[in-house]
Design a protein around this motif. Structure first.
Motif, short mmCIF file in Angstrom:
data_model
loop_
_atom_site.label_atom_id
_atom_site.label_comp_id
_atom_site.label_asym_id
_atom_site.label_seq_id
_atom_site.Cartn_x
_atom_site.Cartn_y
_atom_site.Cartn_z
N UNK A 119 0.71 -1.24 -0.05
CA UNK A 119 -0.03 0.10 0.04
C UNK A 119 1.00 1.30 -0.06
N UNK A 120 1.94 1.24 0.72
CA UNK A 120 2.85 2.31 0.78
C UNK A 120 3.74 2.26 -0.43
N UNK A 121 4.03 1.25 -1.22
CA UNK A 121 4.92 1.15 -2.39
C UNK A 121 4.35 0.39 -3.44
N UNK A 122 3.09 0.77 -4.19
CA UNK A 122 2.39 0.10 -4.89
C UNK A 122 3.20 -0.41 -6.07
N UNK A 123 4.07 -0.21 -6.36
CA UNK A 123 5.12 -0.86 -7.47
C UNK A 123 5.35 -2.37 -7.00
N UNK A 124 5.35 -2.63 -5.96
CA UNK A 124 5.86 -3.94 -5.39
C UNK A 124 4.66 -5.11 -5.90
N UNK A 125 3.58 -4.60 -5.86
CA UNK A 125 2.15 -5.62 -6.11
C UNK A 125 2.53 -6.23 -7.37
N UNK A 126 3.39 -5.83 -8.16
CA UNK A 126 3.46 -6.67 -9.50
C UNK A 126 5.08 -7.32 -9.55
N UNK A 127 5.84 -7.10 -8.43
CA UNK A 127 6.94 -7.64 -8.34
C UNK A 127 7.00 -8.89 -7.31
N UNK A 128 7.74 -9.99 -7.60
CA UNK A 128 8.13 -11.13 -6.98
C UNK A 128 9.13 -10.83 -5.98
N UNK A 129 9.10 -11.40 -4.80
CA UNK A 129 8.21 -12.30 -4.27
C UNK A 129 7.00 -11.69 -3.76
N UNK A 130 6.78 -10.48 -3.64
CA UNK A 130 5.68 -9.92 -3.06
C UNK A 130 4.22 -10.33 -3.54
N UNK A 131 4.44 -10.40 -4.91
CA UNK A 131 3.23 -10.84 -5.63
C UNK A 131 2.68 -12.08 -5.30
N UNK A 132 3.64 -13.01 -5.13
CA UNK A 132 3.20 -14.45 -4.57
C UNK A 132 2.75 -14.24 -3.17
N UNK A 133 3.32 -13.35 -2.33
CA UNK A 133 2.90 -13.26 -0.96
C UNK A 133 1.13 -12.86 -0.74
N UNK A 134 0.93 -11.73 -1.80
CA UNK A 134 -0.25 -11.06 -1.81
C UNK A 134 -1.28 -12.23 -2.14
N UNK A 135 -1.08 -13.24 -2.63
CA UNK A 135 -2.10 -14.26 -3.20
C UNK A 135 -2.45 -14.98 -1.97
N UNK A 136 -1.83 -15.12 -0.69
CA UNK A 136 -2.02 -15.70 0.51
C UNK A 136 -1.98 -17.23 0.17
N UNK A 137 -1.73 -17.77 -0.73
CA UNK A 137 -1.71 -19.08 -1.14
C UNK A 137 -0.44 -19.61 -0.43
N UNK A 138 -0.49 -20.30 0.88
CA UNK A 138 0.75 -20.80 1.45
C UNK A 138 1.36 -21.87 0.78
N UNK A 139 0.96 -22.66 -0.16
CA UNK A 139 1.41 -23.67 -0.98
C UNK A 139 2.55 -22.99 -1.76
#
Length: 266
Positions: free
Chosen positions: A23-43
């Motif tokens: 939210x503070x750095x929106x550009x990270x939403x499309x960057x790995x590994x942050x993109x994967x963490x945002x899915x909430x998929x622990x697998x």
């Protein structure tokens, strides 16, 4: 001291902090590994390489002043719930280990937490949960930088610079650096504790070294791979460590056979 499986609690805190970071750095939403963490998929998250996990940890554990960090961890500890038991993580502490701490203190010993986890993270709850004050917590530590806010008030900022990796050989090194005395007794549960137990045993006089074996899949978790238990990347307890314990006279505690109760809420 508390449940570590299937993933360390501090890493869950880091993952939970990612949405606020994005939210503070929106550009990270499309960057790995942050993109994967945002899915909430622990697998999917569990398949991230160590380098990616370290990147998330640095991004979520540094860059803020120490008091802000303490407040955020305190709030998370109060509200977060374990996925299996649906209880606060600070409820998932081992009752027998609490009893050991009480016994030692009643007989004039000081008790310390020596952890591979973040020193600042553990210090937030250590006194309330374990009766161990912040100054008796030794953990992995990052650097801090002294500065002033806009009103001239001094503060410390957590910096992305590792000062102490308090795991493996780093544990006895950290003990010497921050405590200055060799332990009389030490307890561990994984390869990360091996050098600490060796260092403890090498001292003069009576010494006690003990390892907790997670072998109760019903009441807690079962993993090793010592004694034919399932392998694990978290809290790994290999057969070589078990064999060293038996050879050197360390006590191996079986959760399944030796602990009548694991948690106070049982």
């Amino acid at each position: 001291m508390w449940v570590e499986h299937p993933i360390y609690s501090q890493l869950i805190y880091c993952f939970d902090r990612v949405p606020a970071l994005v939210k503070a750095r929106p550009e990270l939403a499309k960057v790995e590994p942050f993109k994967t963490v945002l899915t909430g998929d622990f697998e999917k998250i569990g398949k991230l390489p160590l380098r990616a996990i370290e990147e998330i940890a640095v991004a979520t554990l540094t860059g803020m002043d120490v008091e802000m960090f303490q407040a955020e961890v305190k709030a998370w500890i109060a509200g977060a719930r374990d996925h299996r038991w649906k209880r606060p993580y600070t409820d998932l502490i081992y009752l027998p280990m609490q009893e050991v701490l009480t016994l030692f203190r009643a007989n004039g010993y000081k008790t310390f937490i020596v952890t591979g986890g973040g020193q600042d993270f553990v210090r937030v709850y250590s006194e309330r949960v374990y009766g161990i004050p912040p100054e008796q917590v030794v953990g992995s530590a990052v650097g801090t930088k002294y500065g002033y806010d806009k009103n001239g008030k001094p503060f410390l900022t957590k910096e992305p610079k590792l000062l102490l990796n308090d795991n493996n050989a780093g544990k006895p090194e950290g003990i010497h650096l921050e405590i200055g005395r060799r332990p009389r007794a030490a307890f561990g549960n994984s390869t990360g504790d091996r050098q600490m137990l060796e260092y403890t045993q090498a001292g003069d006089g009576a010494r006690l070294s003990m390892l907790v074996l997670h072998d109760d899949g019903k009441r807690e978790y079962a993993y090793g791979p010592a004694q034919g238990l399932p392998d694990s990347k978290v809290g790994t307890f290999p057969q070589a460590l078990y064999d060293e314990a038996k050879k050197d006279g360390w006590f191996v505690i079986s959760m399944k056979d030796d602990w009548r109760r694991i948690f106070a809420f049982e």
